[in-house]
Motif scaffolding. Structure first.
Motif, PDB file in Angstrom:
ATOM      1  N   LYS A 143      -2.541   9.223  10.623  1.00  0.00           N
ATOM      2  CA  LYS A 143      -3.337   9.796  11.718  1.00  0.00           C
ATOM      3  C   LYS A 143      -3.612   8.765  12.815  1.00  0.00           C
ATOM      4  O   LYS A 143      -4.485   8.950  13.644  1.00  0.00           O
ATOM      5  N   GLY A 144      -2.944   7.633  12.740  1.00  0.00           N
ATOM      6  CA  GLY A 144      -3.108   6.632  13.809  1.00  0.00           C
ATOM      7  C   GLY A 144      -3.879   5.392  13.390  1.00  0.00           C
ATOM      8  O   GLY A 144      -4.090   4.502  14.204  1.00  0.00           O
ATOM      9  N   TYR A 145      -4.305   5.345  12.109  1.00  0.00           N
ATOM     10  CA  TYR A 145      -5.149   4.219  11.682  1.00  0.00           C
ATOM     11  C   TYR A 145      -4.440   3.330  10.672  1.00  0.00           C
ATOM     12  O   TYR A 145      -4.167   3.747   9.548  1.00  0.00           O
ATOM     13  N   ILE A 146      -4.130   2.107  11.092  1.00  0.00           N
ATOM     14  CA  ILE A 146      -3.587   1.099  10.169  1.00  0.00           C
ATOM     15  C   ILE A 146      -4.800   0.466   9.483  1.00  0.00           C
ATOM     16  O   ILE A 146      -5.703  -0.036  10.165  1.00  0.00           O
ATOM     17  N   THR A 147      -4.836   0.503   8.165  1.00  0.00           N
ATOM     18  CA  THR A 147      -6.069   0.099   7.471  1.00  0.00           C
ATOM     19  C   THR A 147      -6.093  -1.376   7.076  1.00  0.00           C
ATOM     20  O   THR A 147      -7.110  -1.838   6.570  1.00  0.00           O
ATOM     21  N   ASP A 148      -5.008  -2.084   7.287  1.00  0.00           N
ATOM     22  CA  ASP A 148      -5.047  -3.534   7.064  1.00  0.00           C
ATOM     23  C   ASP A 148      -3.795  -4.196   7.613  1.00  0.00           C
ATOM     24  O   ASP A 148      -2.698  -3.643   7.518  1.00  0.00           O
ATOM     25  N   GLU A 172       7.691  -2.345  10.078  1.00  0.00           N
ATOM     26  CA  GLU A 172       6.912  -1.624   9.057  1.00  0.00           C
ATOM     27  C   GLU A 172       5.842  -0.742   9.716  1.00  0.00           C
ATOM     28  O   GLU A 172       5.595   0.381   9.275  1.00  0.00           O
ATOM     29  N   ALA A 173       5.221  -1.269  10.781  1.00  0.00           N
ATOM     30  CA  ALA A 173       4.208  -0.457  11.483  1.00  0.00           C
ATOM     31  C   ALA A 173       4.844   0.824  12.024  1.00  0.00           C
ATOM     32  O   ALA A 173       4.270   1.921  11.926  1.00  0.00           O
ATOM     33  N   GLU A 174       6.055   0.694  12.572  1.00  0.00           N
ATOM     34  CA  GLU A 174       6.750   1.894  13.094  1.00  0.00           C
ATOM     35  C   GLU A 174       7.045   2.874  11.962  1.00  0.00           C
ATOM     36  O   GLU A 174       6.902   4.092  12.115  1.00  0.00           O
ATOM     37  N   ALA A 175       7.421   2.329  10.786  1.00  0.00           N
ATOM     38  CA  ALA A 175       7.697   3.203   9.639  1.00  0.00           C
ATOM     39  C   ALA A 175       6.430   3.946   9.215  1.00  0.00           C
ATOM     40  O   ALA A 175       6.474   5.134   8.875  1.00  0.00           O
ATOM     41  N   ILE A 176       5.299   3.255   9.276  1.00  0.00           N
ATOM     42  CA  ILE A 176       4.028   3.905   8.895  1.00  0.00           C
ATOM     43  C   ILE A 176       3.703   5.045   9.857  1.00  0.00           C
ATOM     44  O   ILE A 176       3.248   6.110   9.453  1.00  0.00           O
ATOM     45  N   ALA A 194      -6.486   3.591  -5.252  1.00  0.00           N
ATOM     46  CA  ALA A 194      -5.884   2.357  -4.715  1.00  0.00           C
ATOM     47  C   ALA A 194      -4.794   2.677  -3.696  1.00  0.00           C
ATOM     48  O   ALA A 194      -4.616   1.970  -2.703  1.00  0.00           O
ATOM     49  N   TYR A 195      -4.075   3.768  -3.924  1.00  0.00           N
ATOM     50  CA  TYR A 195      -3.023   4.157  -2.985  1.00  0.00           C
ATOM     51  C   TYR A 195      -3.623   4.588  -1.647  1.00  0.00           C
ATOM     52  O   TYR A 195      -3.106   4.251  -0.579  1.00  0.00           O
ATOM     53  N   GLU A 196      -4.730   5.328  -1.725  1.00  0.00           N
ATOM     54  CA  GLU A 196      -5.412   5.759  -0.489  1.00  0.00           C
ATOM     55  C   GLU A 196      -5.727   4.538   0.381  1.00  0.00           C
ATOM     56  O   GLU A 196      -5.621   4.569   1.589  1.00  0.00           O
ATOM     57  N   MET A 197      -6.093   3.443  -0.310  1.00  0.00           N
ATOM     58  CA  MET A 197      -6.515   2.250   0.410  1.00  0.00           C
ATOM     59  C   MET A 197      -5.327   1.520   1.044  1.00  0.00           C
ATOM     60  O   MET A 197      -5.450   0.962   2.130  1.00  0.00           O
ATOM     61  N   ILE A 198      -4.171   1.555   0.361  1.00  0.00           N
ATOM     62  CA  ILE A 198      -3.079   0.688   0.857  1.00  0.00           C
ATOM     63  C   ILE A 198      -1.953   1.416   1.593  1.00  0.00           C
ATOM     64  O   ILE A 198      -1.101   0.775   2.174  1.00  0.00           O
ATOM     65  N   ARG A 199      -1.960   2.747   1.557  1.00  0.00           N
ATOM     66  CA  ARG A 199      -0.743   3.425   2.034  1.00  0.00           C
ATOM     67  C   ARG A 199      -0.451   3.179   3.519  1.00  0.00           C
ATOM     68  O   ARG A 199       0.704   3.234   3.937  1.00  0.00           O
ATOM     69  N   HIS A 200      -1.495   2.928   4.312  1.00  0.00           N
ATOM     70  CA  HIS A 200      -1.251   2.643   5.724  1.00  0.00           C
ATOM     71  C   HIS A 200      -1.595   1.194   6.061  1.00  0.00           C
ATOM     72  O   HIS A 200      -2.061   0.889   7.164  1.00  0.00           O
TER      73      HIS A 200
END
Ligand code: SF4
Length: 335
Positions: free
Chosen positions: A82-87, A71-75, A29-35
């Motif tokens: 690696k450059g991919y926001i997943t949601d 938040e996007a900048e923090a990510i 679940a973390y893999e899915m939400i971390r970005h």
């Protein structure tokens, strides 16, 4: 909760890491939400089986663009980014910034859903702020692609809003979503193919899903993309019979789906569907409604999702004969 309060919650200095007790362990679940970024709370879809509006409210509370960009900048500063926001999502990805035009009307409103049976004329469906948000997050240095992982409501995008700007925004959003923001697979939730079941679920008719699929396929073709639409379905919902499930299997087969994202109805507190399941009556009409209750009845419905599994073929044929619908056997098992 107000937008300012929501911003304040998300502006806190989170580590964005799992609890230290999980150190060294992989958490799917973390893999899915971390970005991924939550952009709003609430849902006005009012699906009869869902508790989100009871938990988060029917009114959408959206974060500010500034808070989301922060938040996007923090990510982008995360070591594993690696450059991919997943949601950029929420309970439904495309309800960001949408609320009633006249708040006084909403304050007195007793409708459980703003989209069913028809889109409320007081609902502002302008997706311009969401399009602007995707574009702005996409310009944050380090972001290569944004994909939308949360489910979307295609009935908002298909609505012909009398307001020309809102109406145009639906087409812009649809084009940009499908051409730029699908991470290979786009989740949508038609939930069933039979309109009498969909009506009990407070979902749009199935023809809307078929229309959306045509749009999805067209944009993919035009852009030279090979992306998948992943539809979610439910068996054993109140009002659904085995014959309805057989029709669901035949229709989804015709549309070339081999379903994976499926579930059997589980009664959940505080929902209309559970009330119908428990009482056997639709409280709006006081008419009796059938619900599959026993394990046998539920399994008999669920197996229709997997018509393509050779191990289930004999059982499905026996079931179709048992319910007096042998005529459906060739539709399900022959081209
Ligand atoms: S008035 Fe319309 S937009 Fe407002 S809460 Fe009711 S259904 Fe939703």
């Amino acid at each position: 909760m107000t937008s300012d309060e929501l911003n304040a919650v998300y502006d806190l200095p989170y580590t964005r890491l799992p609890h230290p007790r999980y150190k060294g362990r992989r958490i799917p679940a973390y893999e899915m939400i971390r970005h991924s970024i939550t952009i709003h709370r609430g849902c006005f879809g009012g699906c009869a089986f869902c508790t989100i509006s009871a938990h988060q409210g029917k009114q959408i509370v959206s974060r500010s663009k500034k808070s989301i960009l922060k938040e996007a900048e923090a990510i982008t500063r995360m070591e594993d980014f690696k450059g991919y926001i997943t949601d950029l999502g929420g309970p439904s990805a495309n309800m960001y910034g949408l609320n009633g035009r006249d708040k006084n009307v909403c304050a007195k409103c007793k409708r459980p859903a703003c989209l069913h049976p028809k889109v409320c004329p007081n609902l502002n469906t302008d997706l311009t702020p969401l399009v602007d948000l995707y574009r702005s997050v996409g310009k944050v240095p380090g972001v290569k692609k944004i994909s939308i992982g949360s489910g979307i409501r295609y009935d908002i995008m298909q609505y012909r809003d009398p307001d020309a700007k809102a109406d145009k925004s639906h087409r812009t959003y649809t084009e940009e979503l499908i051409s730029k923001h699908v991470g290979g697979r786009l989740k949508v939730a038609p939930e069933h193919t039979q309109d009498h079941v969909l009506d009990l679920m407070r979902k749009p008719p199935f023809s809307r899903f078929e229309d959306f699929k045509k749009t999805f396929d067209r944009i993919n073709r035009e852009c030279g993309l090979n992306q998948q639409l992943i539809p979610y379905f439910i068996s054993s919902h109140p009002g659904c019979t085995e014959e309805d499930m057989a029709q669901l299997a035949i229709i989804t087969k015709r549309l070339n789906f081999r379903l994976e994202q499926v579930q059997d109805f589980t009664p959940t507190p505080m929902t209309l569907s559970t009330e119908i399941f428990y009482t056997g009556i639709n409280p709006y009409t006081m008419k009796p409604v059938y619900s599959a209750r026993t394990d046998r009845e539920k399994q008999a419905q669920q197996q229709f999702f997997f018509w393509y599994d050779p191990a289930r073929r004999n059982s499905l044929i026996a079931e179709l004969r048992r319910i007096g619908r042998s005529d459906l056997i060739p539709k399900l098992f022959h081209p």
